[in-house]
Design a protein around this motif. Structure first.
Motif, PDB file in Angstrom:
ATOM      1  N   ARG A 112       0.830  -1.204   0.000  1.00  0.00           N
ATOM      2  CA  ARG A 112       0.000   0.000   0.000  1.00  0.00           C
ATOM      3  C   ARG A 112       0.864   1.253   0.000  1.00  0.00           C
ATOM      4  NH1 ARG A 112      -3.110  -3.214   3.654  1.00  0.00           N
ATOM      5  NH2 ARG A 112      -2.106  -2.203   5.444  1.00  0.00           N
ATOM      6  N   THR A 114       3.910   1.458  -1.189  1.00  0.00           N
ATOM      7  CA  THR A 114       4.505   1.550  -2.523  1.00  0.00           C
ATOM      8  C   THR A 114       3.512   2.157  -3.505  1.00  0.00           C
ATOM      9  OG1 THR A 114       5.923  -0.369  -2.085  1.00  0.00           O
ATOM     10  CG2 THR A 114       5.562   0.230  -4.397  1.00  0.00           C
ATOM     11  N   TRP A 115       2.248   1.791  -3.365  1.00  0.00           N
ATOM     12  CA  TRP A 115       1.198   2.354  -4.219  1.00  0.00           C
ATOM     13  C   TRP A 115       1.100   3.860  -4.021  1.00  0.00           C
ATOM     14  CZ3 TRP A 115      -3.795   4.387  -2.908  1.00  0.00           C
ATOM     15  CH2 TRP A 115      -4.642   4.568  -4.000  1.00  0.00           C
ATOM     16  N   TRP A 116       1.196   4.301  -2.770  1.00  0.00           N
ATOM     17  CA  TRP A 116       1.143   5.745  -2.510  1.00  0.00           C
ATOM     18  C   TRP A 116       2.379   6.450  -3.072  1.00  0.00           C
ATOM     19  CZ3 TRP A 116      -2.546   8.942  -1.786  1.00  0.00           C
ATOM     20  CH2 TRP A 116      -3.733   8.531  -1.186  1.00  0.00           C
ATOM     21  N   SER A 118       3.888   5.576  -5.768  1.00  0.00           N
ATOM     22  CA  SER A 118       3.645   5.677  -7.213  1.00  0.00           C
ATOM     23  C   SER A 118       2.677   6.813  -7.524  1.00  0.00           C
ATOM     24  CB  SER A 118       3.113   4.348  -7.752  1.00  0.00           C
ATOM     25  OG  SER A 118       1.800   4.090  -7.268  1.00  0.00           O
ATOM     26  N   SER A 131      -6.866   7.797  -7.738  1.00  0.00           N
ATOM     27  CA  SER A 131      -7.383   7.947  -6.374  1.00  0.00           C
ATOM     28  C   SER A 131      -8.012   9.327  -6.177  1.00  0.00           C
ATOM     29  CB  SER A 131      -6.246   7.749  -5.367  1.00  0.00           C
ATOM     30  OG  SER A 131      -6.593   8.263  -4.093  1.00  0.00           O
TER      31      SER A 131
END
Length: 329
Positions: A112, A114-116, A118, A131
């Motif tokens: 999660r 890492t997603w943020w 990106s 998002s």
């Protein structure tokens, strides 16, 4: 024990002007919601007005004190502050779990985060953001030229489980989370100066120490204690005793030690804020709930077993409004 100076004097005059009454009425009508599980974000097709409402709802439910403080910021910075606070809530909820608590979830937590990371990269590269919170954050970044390094540092600070050897470690951790967010709020208000950053650091360290105190009863049922080992050794109390609350007297000494350090930082921050331009002082409104919390701790003898100790004042909106009007943080 040195007596702390009371936060408010014996008399106060509320100075109302312009739309002050309407502003105070809006704050008073903003009641904290009951604690509810996090709900999935709506589809990315939501309109800009819905995205703003999403960020406001997340901050109101998960970070009520900063929600109220953000409402009192200048209009030009208010929406960006909400986006930043919502982003902070999301990365905090994605943080890697403390040591020895559900280690199997740490892999998902890092995914999660890492997603943020990106999303932050996409924002600064001008790519499409899926998002709703990310899109609101993109608006804030573009409008105020927010520092990418600060946003990434806020994410990186949650990548590893927290454990502290001393209160200095707690303060350094707070610098990477609370202080960074305070600096980003200042950037949204158009202020980038060494003095402001210094005050933001003291405020963030105080908030981090207060968060440590508040975490003690919350983490008990998870059998976790984040109190630094040197503080435990100083008062000859074990993590087990804190988790099971078997030595109330020593636990009070521990709480007093942590609260005293937080109090020192609030005093340093308050001293610096008095020298700052008036148009940026509202960024330090979180000083008000911090000082009120420390006063309440003192009032109830640093006793976390007393349910009134951790209760939020129902008059917090009024205190915040008075702080803003009287410039008394």
């Amino acid at each position: 024990m040195e007596r702390w100076k009371p936060y408010y004097g014996s008399t106060l005059m509320m100075k109302l002007w312009g739309n002050g009454k309407r502003q105070l009425s809006r704050l008073l009508s903003t009641t904290p919601p009951p604690t509810t599980p996090a709900t999935p974000l709506p589809p990315s097709s939501s309109s800009p007005s819905n995205e703003l409402q999403i960020t406001m709802d997340i901050v109101r439910k998960q970070d009520y004190e900063h929600f109220l403080c953000s409402l009192l910021l200048p209009f030009s910075a208010r929406r960006s502050a909400m986006a930043l606070r919502a982003f902070n809530v999301e990365v905090s909820r994605s943080a890697v779990s403390p040591v020895n608590f559900r280690p199997e979830e740490n892999g998902l937590a890092r995914m999660r985060l890492t997603w943020w990371r990106s999303i932050i990269d996409d924002i600064f590269a001008g790519r499409k953001i899926e998002s709703p919170i990310g899109r609101e954050l993109a608006v804030a970044v573009k409008k105020h030229n927010l520092t990418k390094g600060f946003l990434l540092k806020s994410i990186d600070a949650r990548q590893s489980p927290r454990s502290y050897n001393s209160l200095i470690d707690v303060e350094q951790g707070a610098d990477e989370t609370f202080s960074i967010m305070n600096m980003l709020i200042l950037e949204a208000m158009g202020s980038k100066s060494v003095e402001c950053d210094h005050a933001a650091s003291h405020l963030g360290r105080s908030e981090g120490l207060i968060a440590l105190i508040r975490s003690i009863p919350i983490l008990r049922h998870k059998r976790i204690c984040l109190v630094p080992s040197t503080t435990l050794a100083k008062f000859e109390i074990t993590q087990q005793a804190i988790i099971e609350s078997t030595d109330p007297a020593k636990l009070k000494d521990v709480i007093h030690e942590i609260a005293s350090s937080a109090h020192v930082h609030t005093l340093h921050c308050e001293k610096i804020v008095k020298t700052l331009p008036k148009d940026v002082r509202s960024a330090f409104l979180p000083l008000t709930p911090a000082k009120l919390f420390l006063e309440r701790l003192k009032k109830y003898d640093f006793d976390l077993e007393n349910p009134r100790t951790l209760q939020r004042s129902p008059l917090l909106p009024v205190h915040l409004y008075l702080s803003l009007v009287l410039r008394k943080f």
